[in-house]
Design a protein around this motif. Structure first.
Motif, PDB file in Angstrom:
ATOM      1  N   ALA A 196       0.797  -1.227   0.000  1.00 54.62           N
ATOM      2  CA  ALA A 196       0.000   0.000   0.000  1.00 54.62           C
ATOM      3  C   ALA A 196       0.830   1.278   0.000  1.00 54.62           C
ATOM      4  CB  ALA A 196      -0.937   0.016   1.206  1.00 54.62           C
ATOM      5  N   PHE A 197       2.152   1.174   0.137  1.00 54.21           N
ATOM      6  CA  PHE A 197       2.959   2.385   0.267  1.00 54.21           C
ATOM      7  C   PHE A 197       4.413   2.096  -0.048  1.00 54.21           C
ATOM      8  CE2 PHE A 197       3.443   0.242   4.280  1.00 54.21           C
ATOM      9  CZ  PHE A 197       4.760   0.480   4.657  1.00 54.21           C
ATOM     10  N   LEU A 217       7.327   9.617   1.775  1.00 57.60           N
ATOM     11  CA  LEU A 217       6.342   8.543   1.858  1.00 57.60           C
ATOM     12  C   LEU A 217       5.407   8.654   0.663  1.00 57.60           C
ATOM     13  CD1 LEU A 217       4.879   6.242   3.462  1.00 57.60           C
ATOM     14  CD2 LEU A 217       3.558   8.056   4.576  1.00 57.60           C
ATOM     15  N   LEU A 218       5.230   7.563  -0.086  1.00 56.60           N
ATOM     16  CA  LEU A 218       4.304   7.505  -1.210  1.00 56.60           C
ATOM     17  C   LEU A 218       3.225   6.475  -0.904  1.00 56.60           C
ATOM     18  CD1 LEU A 218       6.897   7.342  -4.142  1.00 56.60           C
ATOM     19  CD2 LEU A 218       5.779   9.390  -3.249  1.00 56.60           C
ATOM     20  N   VAL A 219       1.984   6.791  -1.254  1.00 56.09           N
ATOM     21  CA  VAL A 219       0.880   5.857  -1.065  1.00 56.09           C
ATOM     22  C   VAL A 219       0.216   5.595  -2.411  1.00 56.09           C
ATOM     23  CG1 VAL A 219       0.513   6.465   1.346  1.00 56.09           C
ATOM     24  CG2 VAL A 219      -0.702   7.719  -0.444  1.00 56.09           C
ATOM     25  N   ALA A 282       5.604   3.035  12.941  1.00 53.50           N
ATOM     26  CA  ALA A 282       4.263   3.618  13.102  1.00 53.50           C
ATOM     27  C   ALA A 282       3.895   4.584  11.990  1.00 53.50           C
ATOM     28  CB  ALA A 282       4.149   4.309  14.458  1.00 53.50           C
ATOM     29  N   LEU A 283       3.932   4.125  10.752  1.00 46.61           N
ATOM     30  CA  LEU A 283       3.505   4.963   9.634  1.00 46.61           C
ATOM     31  C   LEU A 283       1.980   5.051   9.583  1.00 46.61           C
ATOM     32  CD1 LEU A 283       5.906   3.640   6.847  1.00 46.61           C
ATOM     33  CD2 LEU A 283       6.191   5.643   8.298  1.00 46.61           C
ATOM     34  N   PRO A 284       1.428   6.216   9.219  1.00 41.56           N
ATOM     35  CA  PRO A 284      -0.026   6.398   9.213  1.00 41.56           C
ATOM     36  C   PRO A 284      -0.660   5.917   7.905  1.00 41.56           C
ATOM     37  CG  PRO A 284       1.033   8.460   8.671  1.00 41.56           C
ATOM     38  CD  PRO A 284       2.142   7.482   8.927  1.00 41.56           C
ATOM     39  N   ILE A 285      -0.597   4.627   7.626  1.00 36.60           N
ATOM     40  CA  ILE A 285      -1.116   4.074   6.377  1.00 36.60           C
ATOM     41  C   ILE A 285      -2.451   3.389   6.646  1.00 36.60           C
ATOM     42  CG2 ILE A 285      -0.635   2.578   4.418  1.00 36.60           C
ATOM     43  CD1 ILE A 285       1.326   4.869   4.757  1.00 36.60           C
ATOM     44  N   ARG A 286      -3.444   3.682   5.788  1.00 32.36           N
ATOM     45  CA  ARG A 286      -4.756   3.056   5.905  1.00 32.36           C
ATOM     46  C   ARG A 286      -5.179   2.487   4.559  1.00 32.36           C
ATOM     47  NH1 ARG A 286      -7.142   4.114  10.702  1.00 32.36           N
ATOM     48  NH2 ARG A 286      -6.200   5.753  11.974  1.00 32.36           N
ATOM     49  N   ASP A 287      -6.004   1.451   4.606  1.00 34.72           N
ATOM     50  CA  ASP A 287      -6.493   0.848   3.373  1.00 34.72           C
ATOM     51  C   ASP A 287      -7.708   1.612   2.852  1.00 34.72           C
ATOM     52  OD1 ASP A 287      -8.673   0.060   4.915  1.00 34.72           O
ATOM     53  OD2 ASP A 287      -7.951  -1.997   5.170  1.00 34.72           O
ATOM     54  N   ALA A 288      -8.320   1.083   1.774  1.00 36.56           N
ATOM     55  CA  ALA A 288      -9.454   1.766   1.153  1.00 36.56           C
ATOM     56  C   ALA A 288     -10.648   1.890   2.086  1.00 36.56           C
ATOM     57  CB  ALA A 288      -9.857   1.034  -0.118  1.00 36.56           C
ATOM     58  N   ASP A 289     -10.733   1.028   3.092  1.00 41.39           N
ATOM     59  CA  ASP A 289     -11.836   1.084   4.055  1.00 41.39           C
ATOM     60  C   ASP A 289     -11.513   1.932   5.278  1.00 41.39           C
ATOM     61  OD1 ASP A 289     -13.381  -0.617   2.469  1.00 41.39           O
ATOM     62  OD2 ASP A 289     -12.408  -2.397   3.322  1.00 41.39           O
ATOM     63  N   GLY A 290     -10.342   2.548   5.275  1.00 41.63           N
ATOM     64  CA  GLY A 290      -9.964   3.391   6.396  1.00 41.63           C
ATOM     65  C   GLY A 290      -9.334   2.658   7.553  1.00 41.63           C
ATOM     66  N   LYS A 294      -0.603  -2.435   9.125  1.00 44.51           N
ATOM     67  CA  LYS A 294       0.657  -2.595   9.838  1.00 44.51           C
ATOM     68  C   LYS A 294       1.795  -2.249   8.886  1.00 44.51           C
ATOM     69  CE  LYS A 294       3.542  -5.915  12.356  1.00 44.51           C
ATOM     70  NZ  LYS A 294       3.931  -4.909  13.360  1.00 44.51           N
ATOM     71  N   SER A 295       2.616  -1.287   9.284  1.00 44.28           N
ATOM     72  CA  SER A 295       3.611  -0.766   8.344  1.00 44.28           C
ATOM     73  C   SER A 295       5.010  -0.627   8.936  1.00 44.28           C
ATOM     74  CB  SER A 295       3.148   0.610   7.853  1.00 44.28           C
ATOM     75  OG  SER A 295       2.929   1.472   8.947  1.00 44.28           O
ATOM     76  N   GLY A 296       5.222  -1.112  10.105  1.00 40.69           N
ATOM     77  CA  GLY A 296       6.541  -0.949  10.693  1.00 40.69           C
ATOM     78  C   GLY A 296       6.787  -1.986  11.775  1.00 40.69           C
TER      79      GLY A 296
END
Length: 308
Positions: A196-197, A217-219, A282-290, A294-296
């Motif tokens: 996702a990123f 950071l790219l999403v 603790a990157l602030p990444i969310r999927d399409a549903d918000g 888990k990114s770190g």
């Protein structure tokens, strides 16, 4: 510690700059100096339709700096490609300006060197009427020659020291960036690509009493963009000599599908060391549903003994 007079803005933000079109990142330690000004290219971020290049200008000239790559940049590579430049983002403080430029077309795989020539860098000078006028900096043009096939900086992360000793205190002086204190640019140019990123570490500017780590950071989708710091994220830095460094987020700017951040490192990494370990959590990444993804933690090992 915020720098006095700090300003930031996202100007032209091409939707081509997304994780889905990311084609890799190139480390660079390209620096051009004149008597009172230094210009640095921090990395080359390849994309399917162009390239993003973060540029930092640091000067002894008092006041804020201005520069428009639309009129003040010539970019050409060694196979004859001429590039059109526009601004993605810019942030400035007293005596420094960070501008991320977008080059089109995409850099061809046959190119081995990219030449950037910067002109028309100005400082804002106050007049007796308190209005500001632009005055050109002397010392230009500033020529940056970027090796597009450099040596890799990847190394095995050193063992992270477990110490109860307090981290070094932050310097009390401002601004963070100072041309007189600039010692070297440590290239990194490494990325971690996830579904996702993509998180990319650009480089470390080493000054006398501290350093500045820049990262992006790219999403996948423009609607997912968000500040990496200080809203979320934690950075740890250590070296193979057993030193731990204080890492403090100092700024950030965001656009559709991307976020750029800077982290102050105290003290500057020791030139006696061979490798750095850098961990981002603790990157602030969310999927399409918000829902949070888990990114770190994401851990990088950086060879620094070849830095210029």
């Amino acid at each position: 510690m915020a720098e006095t007079g700090n300003v930031a803005s996202a100007l032209v933000a091409p939707e081509q700059r997304l994780a889905a079109g990311f084609g890799g990142i190139v480390p660079t330690a390209a620096v051009a100096r004149s008597e009172a000004t230094a210009v640095m290219a921090l990395a080359v971020e390849h994309h399917a339709e162009g390239a993003a290049i973060p540029v930092v200008i640091v000067s002894d000239a008092p006041g804020l700096l201005t520069w428009d790559p639309d009129d003040g940049l010539t970019a050409v590579d060694d196979v004859g490609t001429h590039y059109v430049a526009r601004t993605i983002a810019q942030s400035g403080a007293l005596g420094s300006l960070a501008v991320t430029i977008w080059l089109e077309p995409a850099i061809p795989s046959s190119a081995r060197r990219l030449e950037l020539s910067l002109t028309a860098v100005n400082r804002l000078s106050a007049t007796r009427t308190r209005a500001s006028v632009e005055r050109a900096l002397t010392g230009g043009p500033w020529e940056l020659s970027i090796d597009l096939t450099p040596e890799r900086t990847v190394a095995s992360p050193p063992f992270a020291p477990h110490s109860a000793d307090p981290l070094p205190p932050r310097p009390t002086s401002v601004p963070v960036r100072s041309v007189g204190a600039l010692e070297r640019l440590v290239p990194i140019g490494q990325a971690r690509i996830r579904p996702a990123f993509t998180l990319a570490l650009w480089s470390i500017e080493a000054y006398l009493d501290r350093a500045v780590l820049s990262l992006g950071l790219l999403v996948d989708h423009p609607s997912e963009a968000g500040h990496l710091f200080p809203d979320a994220g934690r950075v740890s830095v250590w070296d193979d000599l057993g030193n731990r460094y204080r890492a403090t987020p100092t700024g950030g700017i965001t656009g559709p599908g991307w976020s750029e951040s800077t982290v102050e490192i105290v003290p500057a990494p020791s030139p006696a060391g061979a490798t750095l370990g850098i961990e981002v959590d603790a990157l602030p990444i969310r999927d399409a549903d918000g829902q949070a993804i888990k990114s770190g933690p994401l851990t990088f090992g950086v060879a620094i003994n070849s830095a210029r």
